[in-house]
Scaffold this active site. Structure first.
Site, PDB file in Angstrom:
ATOM      1  N   GLY A  10      33.276 -12.226  17.973  1.00  0.00           N
ATOM      2  CA  GLY A  10      33.202 -10.850  17.462  1.00  0.00           C
ATOM      3  C   GLY A  10      34.276  -9.982  18.094  1.00  0.00           C
ATOM      4  O   GLY A  10      35.063 -10.435  18.929  1.00  0.00           O
ATOM      5  N   PHE A  11      34.263  -8.727  17.701  1.00  0.00           N
ATOM      6  CA  PHE A  11      35.286  -7.789  18.156  1.00  0.00           C
ATOM      7  C   PHE A  11      35.259  -7.639  19.691  1.00  0.00           C
ATOM      8  O   PHE A  11      36.246  -7.939  20.376  1.00  0.00           O
ATOM      9  CB  PHE A  11      35.047  -6.455  17.430  1.00  0.00           C
ATOM     10  CG  PHE A  11      35.712  -5.269  18.021  1.00  0.00           C
ATOM     11  CD1 PHE A  11      37.082  -5.265  18.283  1.00  0.00           C
ATOM     12  CD2 PHE A  11      34.973  -4.128  18.308  1.00  0.00           C
ATOM     13  CE1 PHE A  11      37.700  -4.148  18.818  1.00  0.00           C
ATOM     14  CE2 PHE A  11      35.583  -3.013  18.837  1.00  0.00           C
ATOM     15  CZ  PHE A  11      36.937  -3.017  19.108  1.00  0.00           C
ATOM     16  N   ILE A  12      34.132  -7.225  20.241  1.00  0.00           N
ATOM     17  CA  ILE A  12      34.085  -7.010  21.696  1.00  0.00           C
ATOM     18  C   ILE A  12      34.034  -8.348  22.433  1.00  0.00           C
ATOM     19  O   ILE A  12      34.728  -8.546  23.427  1.00  0.00           O
ATOM     20  CB  ILE A  12      32.878  -6.124  22.093  1.00  0.00           C
ATOM     21  CG1 ILE A  12      32.992  -4.758  21.401  1.00  0.00           C
ATOM     22  CG2 ILE A  12      32.820  -5.942  23.611  1.00  0.00           C
ATOM     23  CD1 ILE A  12      31.844  -3.808  21.687  1.00  0.00           C
ATOM     24  N   ASP A  31      28.651 -18.418  18.965  1.00  0.00           N
ATOM     25  CA  ASP A  31      28.765 -17.442  17.878  1.00  0.00           C
ATOM     26  C   ASP A  31      28.288 -18.098  16.595  1.00  0.00           C
ATOM     27  O   ASP A  31      28.629 -19.258  16.328  1.00  0.00           O
ATOM     28  CB  ASP A  31      30.232 -16.992  17.731  1.00  0.00           C
ATOM     29  CG  ASP A  31      30.334 -15.655  17.007  1.00  0.00           C
ATOM     30  OD1 ASP A  31      29.893 -15.578  15.846  1.00  0.00           O
ATOM     31  OD2 ASP A  31      30.851 -14.694  17.597  1.00  0.00           O
ATOM     32  N   ASN A  32      27.523 -17.363  15.796  1.00  0.00           N
ATOM     33  CA  ASN A  32      27.065 -17.944  14.519  1.00  0.00           C
ATOM     34  C   ASN A  32      28.018 -17.615  13.373  1.00  0.00           C
ATOM     35  O   ASN A  32      27.764 -17.960  12.226  1.00  0.00           O
ATOM     36  CB  ASN A  32      25.634 -17.480  14.176  1.00  0.00           C
ATOM     37  CG  ASN A  32      25.574 -15.994  13.858  1.00  0.00           C
ATOM     38  OD1 ASN A  32      26.588 -15.299  13.873  1.00  0.00           O
ATOM     39  ND2 ASN A  32      24.381 -15.509  13.573  1.00  0.00           N
ATOM     40  N   GLY A  36      31.552 -12.405  13.271  1.00  0.00           N
ATOM     41  CA  GLY A  36      32.711 -12.805  14.082  1.00  0.00           C
ATOM     42  C   GLY A  36      33.568 -13.804  13.325  1.00  0.00           C
ATOM     43  O   GLY A  36      33.092 -14.461  12.403  1.00  0.00           O
ATOM     44  N   TYR A 140      17.719  -0.463  13.781  1.00  0.00           N
ATOM     45  CA  TYR A 140      18.652  -1.132  14.705  1.00  0.00           C
ATOM     46  C   TYR A 140      18.460  -0.574  16.116  1.00  0.00           C
ATOM     47  O   TYR A 140      18.340  -1.327  17.090  1.00  0.00           O
ATOM     48  CB  TYR A 140      20.070  -0.888  14.199  1.00  0.00           C
ATOM     49  CG  TYR A 140      21.175  -1.301  15.123  1.00  0.00           C
ATOM     50  CD1 TYR A 140      21.482  -2.641  15.320  1.00  0.00           C
ATOM     51  CD2 TYR A 140      21.943  -0.346  15.793  1.00  0.00           C
ATOM     52  CE1 TYR A 140      22.509  -3.020  16.157  1.00  0.00           C
ATOM     53  CE2 TYR A 140      22.978  -0.715  16.626  1.00  0.00           C
ATOM     54  CZ  TYR A 140      23.265  -2.047  16.812  1.00  0.00           C
ATOM     55  OH  TYR A 140      24.276  -2.416  17.651  1.00  0.00           O
ATOM     56  N   LYS A 144      17.258  -2.552  19.420  1.00  0.00           N
ATOM     57  CA  LYS A 144      18.123  -2.645  20.608  1.00  0.00           C
ATOM     58  C   LYS A 144      17.398  -2.079  21.833  1.00  0.00           C
ATOM     59  O   LYS A 144      17.536  -2.585  22.936  1.00  0.00           O
ATOM     60  CB  LYS A 144      19.439  -1.890  20.390  1.00  0.00           C
ATOM     61  CG  LYS A 144      20.383  -2.530  19.394  1.00  0.00           C
ATOM     62  CD  LYS A 144      20.845  -3.917  19.795  1.00  0.00           C
ATOM     63  CE  LYS A 144      22.107  -3.946  20.595  1.00  0.00           C
ATOM     64  NZ  LYS A 144      22.612  -5.335  20.780  1.00  0.00           N
TER      65      LYS A 144
END
Ligand code: UDP
Length: 297
Positions: A10-12, A31-32, A36, A140, A144
């Site tokens: 992913g990005f981060i 990662d799935n 990403g 969300y 979280k």
């Protein structure tokens, strides 16, 4: 050290893995590939990569072999995606967090400034009161936040990330800056939702991964991670025009045209950074006023 980064494509996650590798550490990743992308990093540089979901317990165990610390970055991404399937988002966040915590390895849980909901206009302290409506957008945030409690019970560090930006951030799931950059580069109108008066702070991913690595060497409970680069969304669009040097006009899009049903706006989101700065010292941040957005593709 050997680190496991979940959501490594992913990005981060990909920027974090690259940073850790540059610091001379070993990195495992899982990662799935739901949001990403493999091309986000040179997988061959990882000591181990597992293409699987964090809800897949045997795969998580395989990915974590010999790891000293876990960065749990994997999550459902973007308001648009959450609104399409709120219950999937909740299950995914909670099940994957439970799985990763079961490893019994120390780590850091990536939470979000979304957990503050629609609270006030001032700087948000970690102990601020949360204020949600029942709009599905906040599913969300609620998931979280529940994840935070699970992480705290295992003595993990919890970071609340405020709008992180930088190269490779995908525009498909709603994030505002890559969308503006993509529109400006295509000489299309920049679509500002609402009247553009909503305020956010934006922090370069390069600052964020450096800060997260430093924080991983400390013990804390919940700390905001962000910067003081504060913009209204209209100001942000104007900056993108200037730096991309396009004449495309701003287009104001009403929220009900921009988002599926269930959206609710957060008018202001600015972090109080005193805890962060007490923990690792006052930070200097990259300015977002000079980046060459043409390199962000
Ligand atoms: N936004 C916008 N145009 C877009 C995407 C987002 O004006 O193409 C607005 C969005 O409504 C919000 C702000 O920009 O007010 C930040 O949106 P983003 O989804 O990046 O992050 P968040 O709302 O979670 O802070």
């Amino acid at each position: 050290m050997r680190y496991l980064v979940t959501g490594v494509c992913g990005f981060i996650g990909s920027h974090l893995a690259e940073y850790l590798l540059k610091q001379g550490h070993e990195v495992h990743g899982i990662d799935n590939l739901s949001s990403g992308k493999m091309e986000n990093l040179d997988i061959a540089k990882l000591r181990l990569f597992v293409a699987a979901d964090c809800q897949n317990w045997p795969a998580v165990v395989r990915a974590a072999v010999g790891c000293d610390y876990v960065f749990h970055a994997a999550s459902t991404v973007g308001v648009q995606k959450v609104l399409r399937n709120p219950s999937h988002c909740i299950e995914n966040i909670l099940d994957s967090t439970r799985g990763v915590l079961k490893l019994g390895i120390p780590g850091m849980y990536f939470s979000t400034s979304e957990v503050y909901g629609k609270v006030g206009t001032g700087a948000l302290r970690e102990d601020s009161v949360l204020a949600y409506s029942s709009a599905p957008r906040w599913s969300y945030a609620a998931a979280k936040l529940a994840g935070e409690w699970l992480a705290l019970a295992e003595k993990w560090n919890v970071v609340r990330l405020f709008n992180v930006v930088g190269p490779r951030q995908c525009s498909d799931y709603g994030a505002v800056l890559p969308r503006f950059v993509k529109q400006a580069l295509a000489d299309e109108p920049i679509a500002v939702y609402g009247d553009g008066s909503q305020v956010r702070t934006f922090t370069s991913v390069h600052d964020v991964v450096r800060i997260l690595h430093t924080m991983s060497q400390k013990k804390f409970e919940i700390v905001n991670v962000g910067s003081t680069n504060t913009y209204s969304i209209l100001e942000l669009s104007e900056q993108v025009y200037r730096l991309v040097d396009t004449d495309s006009p701003t287009k104001f899009v009403p929220y009900d045209k921009a988002y599926p049903e269930g959206f609710d706006e957060c008018p202001s989101r600015i972090p109080d950074l005193s805890r962060l700065h007490r923990l690792i010292g006052v930070q200097t941040y990259l300015s977002l006023k000079q980046p060459n957005y043409r390199d962000w593709e």
